[in-house]
Design a protein around this motif. Structure first.
Motif, short mmCIF file in Angstrom:
data_model
loop_
_atom_site.label_atom_id
_atom_site.label_comp_id
_atom_site.label_asym_id
_atom_site.label_seq_id
_atom_site.Cartn_x
_atom_site.Cartn_y
_atom_site.Cartn_z
N ASN A 92 27.09 5.64 -37.34
CA ASN A 92 27.76 6.94 -37.44
C ASN A 92 28.55 7.11 -38.73
N GLY A 118 31.65 9.64 -38.21
CA GLY A 118 31.45 10.37 -36.96
C GLY A 118 32.69 10.37 -36.08
N PRO A 175 34.32 14.62 -36.29
CA PRO A 175 33.85 13.94 -37.50
C PRO A 175 34.56 14.44 -38.75
#
Ligand code: ZN
Length: 196
Positions: A92, A118, A175
């Motif tokens: 992520n 993320g 995010p």
């Protein structure tokens, strides 16, 4: 295709830097950095950024849109190992060097990264010799720096880190998409996770 998307991204980055004194004052933006024709490197972060629509107007939103267009062609990078940050973090997060000694456009004395983390990630305490400014293009992050107050920053927010100043970043409200500039000694180094 990739060259056109990147040239548009370079224009958008230059426009944002020119519009925001914290960026314009950090380091001179190169007038005409040479295109390096780097091959794309796909990472999950590229898809995550590509799936994130930009909201609003202004140079930050323009840069977000340009990043989305270039994301499939970027040489996405991760410098950490699973042992350092864990598998979820690696799936992520990612960044690419838009401008710099090894970037899509070459400049010997400034690095400009596009970096994504993320929702829910905790980027632990780390440091590096190069001086740095984080600039929030979209989303939010809880910025923590040794010797300073914590700050939850959103679009347009900026945080400067001195040489070797420890800092951390928590994605506590979704995010974050950032433009990160590096200057000074240690430009060729990398951030080192220190824990704690
Ligand atoms: Zn840093």
């Amino acid at each position: 295709m990739s060259r056109a998307a990147f040239d548009a991204l370079l224009v958008a980055a230059r426009a944002l830097v020119a519009a925001r004194p914290v960026l314009a004052g950090f380091a001179p933006w190169p007038a005409a950095p040479a295109w390096a024709d780097l091959p794309p490197v796909a990472l999950p972060a590229g898809s995550l950024v590509g799936d994130w629509p930009a909201e609003g107007d202004g140079p930050e939103a323009d840069l977000h849109r340009a990043i989305r267009q270039a994301a499939p062609f970027a040489a996405w990078t991760r410098t950490y190992t699973e042992a350092e940050v864990g598998a979820r973090f690696l799936e992520n997060y990612g960044y690419f060097e838009l401008v710099g000694p090894t970037g899509h456009y070459r400049c010997p004395d400034l690095r400009a990264y596009v970096a994504y983390w993320g929702a829910g990630l905790d980027y632990g305490w780390h440091s590096h010799e190069a001086e740095e400014v984080y600039f929030v293009v979209s989303g939010h992050g809880l910025f923590r720096s040794e010797g300073e107050e914590d700050a939850l920053l959103g679009r347009g927010g900026a945080r400067i880190h001195r040489a070797n100043q420890r800092h951390a970043l928590g994605m506590v409200r979704g995010p974050i998409l950032t433009l990160v500039l590096w200057r000074g000694p240690g430009l060729g180094g990398r951030a080192e996770i220190q824990g704690g």
